[in-house]
Design an enzyme around this catalytic site. Structure first.
Site, PDB file in Angstrom:
ATOM      1  N   ARG A  14      -4.294  43.373   5.507  1.00 47.88           N
ATOM      2  CA  ARG A  14      -4.377  41.906   5.612  1.00 47.88           C
ATOM      3  C   ARG A  14      -2.972  41.289   5.464  1.00 47.88           C
ATOM      4  O   ARG A  14      -2.342  40.920   6.444  1.00 47.88           O
ATOM      5  CB  ARG A  14      -5.357  41.338   4.568  1.00 47.88           C
ATOM      6  CG  ARG A  14      -5.828  39.926   4.865  1.00 47.88           C
ATOM      7  CD  ARG A  14      -4.824  38.835   4.599  1.00 47.88           C
ATOM      8  NE  ARG A  14      -4.445  38.750   3.190  1.00 47.88           N
ATOM      9  CZ  ARG A  14      -3.460  37.987   2.725  1.00 47.88           C
ATOM     10  NH1 ARG A  14      -2.740  37.239   3.555  1.00 47.88           N
ATOM     11  NH2 ARG A  14      -3.163  37.958   1.437  1.00 47.88           N
ATOM     12  N   ASP A  15      -2.469  41.268   4.248  1.00 46.73           N
ATOM     13  CA  ASP A  15      -1.178  40.607   4.020  1.00 46.73           C
ATOM     14  C   ASP A  15      -0.071  41.307   4.800  1.00 46.73           C
ATOM     15  O   ASP A  15       0.849  40.669   5.312  1.00 46.73           O
ATOM     16  CB  ASP A  15      -0.852  40.623   2.525  1.00 46.73           C
ATOM     17  CG  ASP A  15       0.105  39.519   2.118  1.00 46.73           C
ATOM     18  OD1 ASP A  15       0.564  38.772   2.997  1.00 46.73           O
ATOM     19  OD2 ASP A  15       0.405  39.407   0.920  1.00 46.73           O
ATOM     20  N   HIS A 207      -0.150  39.615  -7.681  1.00 46.18           N
ATOM     21  CA  HIS A 207       0.114  39.886  -6.268  1.00 46.18           C
ATOM     22  C   HIS A 207       1.619  39.683  -6.090  1.00 46.18           C
ATOM     23  O   HIS A 207       2.097  38.553  -6.172  1.00 46.18           O
ATOM     24  CB  HIS A 207      -0.702  38.903  -5.427  1.00 46.18           C
ATOM     25  CG  HIS A 207      -0.441  38.981  -3.954  1.00 46.18           C
ATOM     26  ND1 HIS A 207      -1.244  39.707  -3.102  1.00 46.18           N
ATOM     27  CD2 HIS A 207       0.520  38.424  -3.181  1.00 46.18           C
ATOM     28  CE1 HIS A 207      -0.786  39.578  -1.852  1.00 46.18           C
ATOM     29  NE2 HIS A 207       0.290  38.817  -1.871  1.00 46.18           N
ATOM     30  N   HIS A 209       5.470  40.440  -4.218  1.00 51.30           N
ATOM     31  CA  HIS A 209       6.229  40.795  -3.008  1.00 51.30           C
ATOM     32  C   HIS A 209       7.599  41.317  -3.420  1.00 51.30           C
ATOM     33  O   HIS A 209       8.139  40.925  -4.458  1.00 51.30           O
ATOM     34  CB  HIS A 209       6.376  39.562  -2.094  1.00 51.30           C
ATOM     35  CG  HIS A 209       5.152  39.299  -1.271  1.00 51.30           C
ATOM     36  ND1 HIS A 209       5.109  39.499   0.090  1.00 51.30           N
ATOM     37  CD2 HIS A 209       3.917  38.871  -1.622  1.00 51.30           C
ATOM     38  CE1 HIS A 209       3.896  39.193   0.544  1.00 51.30           C
ATOM     39  NE2 HIS A 209       3.148  38.804  -0.471  1.00 51.30           N
ATOM     40  N   CYS A 240       7.413  37.947   5.717  1.00 51.13           N
ATOM     41  CA  CYS A 240       7.162  36.580   5.316  1.00 51.13           C
ATOM     42  C   CYS A 240       7.409  35.730   6.544  1.00 51.13           C
ATOM     43  O   CYS A 240       8.477  35.824   7.153  1.00 51.13           O
ATOM     44  CB  CYS A 240       8.104  36.205   4.182  1.00 51.13           C
ATOM     45  SG  CYS A 240       8.104  34.450   3.842  1.00 51.13           S
ATOM     46  N   ASN A 249       5.074  43.050   0.825  1.00 49.57           N
ATOM     47  CA  ASN A 249       4.511  43.286  -0.500  1.00 49.57           C
ATOM     48  C   ASN A 249       5.175  44.513  -1.117  1.00 49.57           C
ATOM     49  O   ASN A 249       5.777  45.314  -0.426  1.00 49.57           O
ATOM     50  CB  ASN A 249       3.007  43.595  -0.386  1.00 49.57           C
ATOM     51  CG  ASN A 249       2.223  42.498   0.276  1.00 49.57           C
ATOM     52  OD1 ASN A 249       2.209  42.379   1.493  1.00 49.57           O
ATOM     53  ND2 ASN A 249       1.559  41.687  -0.512  1.00 49.57           N
TER      54      ASN A 249
HETATM   55  N1  COA Z   1     -12.231  31.377  11.346  1.00 47.77           N
HETATM   56  C1  COA Z   1     -12.225  31.203  12.677  1.00 47.77           C
HETATM   57  N2  COA Z   1     -12.015  30.029  13.277  1.00 47.77           N
HETATM   58  C2  COA Z   1     -11.805  28.978  12.477  1.00 47.77           C
HETATM   59  C3  COA Z   1     -11.783  29.076  11.103  1.00 47.77           C
HETATM   60  C4  COA Z   1     -12.008  30.348  10.520  1.00 47.77           C
HETATM   61  N3  COA Z   1     -11.985  30.534   9.189  1.00 47.77           N
HETATM   62  N4  COA Z   1     -11.532  27.862  10.566  1.00 47.77           N
HETATM   63  C5  COA Z   1     -11.407  27.027  11.594  1.00 47.77           C
HETATM   64  N5  COA Z   1     -11.563  27.685  12.756  1.00 47.77           N
HETATM   65  C6  COA Z   1     -11.510  27.118  14.101  1.00 47.77           C
HETATM   66  C7  COA Z   1     -12.419  25.943  14.236  1.00 47.77           C
HETATM   67  O1  COA Z   1     -13.710  26.377  14.597  1.00 47.77           O
HETATM   68  C8  COA Z   1     -11.744  25.149  15.328  1.00 47.77           C
HETATM   69  O2  COA Z   1     -12.043  25.750  16.579  1.00 47.77           O
HETATM   70  P1  COA Z   1     -12.163  24.851  17.903  1.00 47.77           P
HETATM   71  O3  COA Z   1     -10.826  24.218  18.095  1.00 47.77           O
HETATM   72  O4  COA Z   1     -12.508  25.874  18.948  1.00 47.77           O
HETATM   73  O5  COA Z   1     -13.243  23.882  17.603  1.00 47.77           O
HETATM   74  C9  COA Z   1     -10.271  25.388  15.050  1.00 47.77           C
HETATM   75  O6  COA Z   1     -10.197  26.607  14.311  1.00 47.77           O
HETATM   76  C10 COA Z   1      -9.618  24.277  14.258  1.00 47.77           C
HETATM   77  O7  COA Z   1     -10.374  24.025  13.097  1.00 47.77           O
HETATM   78  P2  COA Z   1      -9.809  23.176  11.869  1.00 47.77           P
HETATM   79  O8  COA Z   1     -10.846  23.076  10.824  1.00 47.77           O
HETATM   80  O9  COA Z   1      -9.191  21.910  12.392  1.00 47.77           O
HETATM   81  O10 COA Z   1      -8.715  24.148  11.302  1.00 47.77           O
HETATM   82  P3  COA Z   1      -7.124  24.005  11.373  1.00 47.77           P
HETATM   83  O11 COA Z   1      -6.636  24.207  12.748  1.00 47.77           O
HETATM   84  O12 COA Z   1      -6.698  22.796  10.596  1.00 47.77           O
HETATM   85  O13 COA Z   1      -6.691  25.282  10.523  1.00 47.77           O
HETATM   86  C11 COA Z   1      -7.159  26.811   8.757  1.00 47.77           C
HETATM   87  C12 COA Z   1      -6.977  25.372   9.128  1.00 47.77           C
HETATM   88  C13 COA Z   1      -7.269  26.861   7.249  1.00 47.77           C
HETATM   89  C14 COA Z   1      -8.450  27.338   9.364  1.00 47.77           C
HETATM   90  C15 COA Z   1      -5.969  27.631   9.283  1.00 47.77           C
HETATM   91  O14 COA Z   1      -4.770  27.024   8.896  1.00 47.77           O
HETATM   92  C16 COA Z   1      -5.983  29.049   8.784  1.00 47.77           C
HETATM   93  O15 COA Z   1      -6.801  29.843   9.189  1.00 47.77           O
HETATM   94  N6  COA Z   1      -5.046  29.413   7.895  1.00 47.77           N
HETATM   95  C17 COA Z   1      -4.975  30.740   7.301  1.00 47.77           C
HETATM   96  C18 COA Z   1      -3.604  30.982   6.793  1.00 47.77           C
HETATM   97  C19 COA Z   1      -3.539  32.335   6.131  1.00 47.77           C
HETATM   98  O16 COA Z   1      -4.281  33.248   6.403  1.00 47.77           O
HETATM   99  N7  COA Z   1      -2.601  32.492   5.205  1.00 47.77           N
HETATM  100  C20 COA Z   1      -2.497  33.738   4.516  1.00 47.77           C
HETATM  101  C21 COA Z   1      -1.754  33.631   3.232  1.00 47.77           C
HETATM  102  S1  COA Z   1      -2.703  32.845   1.959  1.00 47.77           S
HETATM  103 ZN    ZN Z   2       1.215  38.011  -0.153  1.00 46.94          ZN
END
Ligand code: COA
Ligand code: ZN
Length: 304
Positions: A14-15, A207, A209, A240, A249
């Site tokens: 994942r990370d 956790h 890094h 990162c 990590n």
């Molecule tokens: N899985 C799959 N698709 C997702 C989702 C999820 N968990 N959450 C939102 N989506 C989709 C929505 O269905 C939407 O799709 P559409 O445009 O086809 O309708 C689109 O993404 C936008 O949704 P929205 O709620 O506006 O999300 P966003 O674009 O503001 O993104 C997050 C917010 C949180 C979902 C996104 O920033 C994210 O996934 N971040 C993860 C970051 C990460 O993994 N960091 C790791 C270190 S902690």
């Molecule tokens: Zn991390």
């Protein structure tokens, strides 16, 4: 006298993999997961259920989890940023969910496009959903020891977030040094205070890094404070998104090697794990930061 057991929570798939440029094909991710789970690991953050536009590497999370042959006794966990992710993770029969809230407002917005308060509301809803399906849910506080945008993070901010997560019913928390800014003195001081205050009722893990080479020193500092759970990434895969050349990590096999050398027990077969680190190098097609896989374990003597 029996040795103290330290739990290693593998996060490489994942990370580690999330920040790589070239997409790792689903069968290769499955191969790496299956190999990792043959080493004696008890817990693995196998994937994350996130917006594929935000993190393209994790777009196949559901597919990976439906294909992987699960090993009995291993907990397959997933990071989820929102309710949609939590629903998908529960549908994929993950053994636990992990929800991250950043100690830094700026980093939280970059990461999930939400304020810290919004992430906490999301965490509350995710915890309730997880409870309803009897799925354990772990809380994580990211950038707990420093943020690349905001700099120092006051310890009171971390304590405040711990209190808020405990109020939501979380009983297992990871404190994350998301971009490798912690130093050993800080880790020992903060974790000492945290464990003094909440350690009898809450499980805490670190956790870490190795972004600035302080990763294993921080593990020792955590051990000195009484921490018994550490995240690590096989071969040190990762990086990162905010520092293109940055190390990932702490490496799982380097961590396990050190723990065994200094008298802790992990239940992990280090030689097998080193083979998996080399497999990871093969799959990623480049040299990875882990050091023990290159030098060999300390006890492996060379011919004179
Ligand atoms: N899985 C799959 N698709 C997702 C989702 C999820 N968990 N959450 C939102 N989506 C989709 C929505 O269905 C939407 O799709 P559409 O445009 O086809 O309708 C689109 O993404 C936008 O949704 P929205 O709620 O506006 O999300 P966003 O674009 O503001 O993104 C997050 C917010 C949180 C979902 C996104 O920033 C994210 O996934 N971040 C993860 C970051 C990460 O993994 N960091 C790791 C270190 S902690
Ligand atoms: Zn991390």
């Amino acid at each position: 006298m029996s040795m103290t057991h330290i739990t290693i929570r593998e996060v490489g798939t994942r990370d580690g993999i999330q920040s790589l440029g070239a997409f790792i094909e689903t069968p290769r991710k499955v191969e790496l997961l299956e190999a990792l789970c043959e080493t004696g690991l008890e817990r693995i953050e196998a994937t994350s259920f996130v917006n594929p536009r935000a993190v393209p590497q994790m777009a196949d999370a559901g597919e990976v989890m439906s294909r992987v042959r699960r090993r009995a006794g291993v907990k397959y966990e997933a990071l989820v940023p929102n309710m949609r992710g939590a629903q998908d993770a529960i549908a994929a029969q993950m053994d636990a969910l992990l929800v991250v809230v950043m100690a830094s407002e700026a980093f939280n917005r970059k990461n999930v496009r939400m304020s810290v308060d919004e992430s906490l509301s999301e965490a509350a809803a995710i915890k309730a959903l997880a409870d309803a399906s009897d799925t354990p849910c772990i809380g994580a506080i990211g950038t707990a020891f420093g943020c690349p945008y905001e700099g120092d993070i006051p310890e009171e901010r971390v304590s405040g977030l711990i209190e808020r997560l405990l109020a939501l019913g979380f009983s297992d928390l990871m404190l994350a040094d998301t971009t490798g800014m912690a130093n050993p003195v800080q880790i020992e001081r903060t974790m000492g205070r945290v464990l003094d205050r909440w350690g009898s009722s809450v499980g805490f893990g670190l956790h870490l890094h190795n972004t600035r080479g302080m990763g294993l020193a921080n593990v020792v500092a955590g051990l000195n404070a009484g921490v018994k759970l550490f995240d690590a990434s096989v071969a040190g895969i990762g990086g990162c998104p905010f520092a293109p050349q940055a190390a990932g990590n702490i490496s799982t096999e380097d961590t396990v090697h050190m723990l065994h050398e200094i008298g802790y027990e992990t239940g992990i077969d280090l030689e097998r794990l080193i083979e998996v680190a080399r497999l990871a190098q093969g799959i990623l097609g480049r040299e990875l930061p882990g050091q023990v896989m290159k030098a060999g374990p300390r006890w492996q003597l060379h011919a004179v």
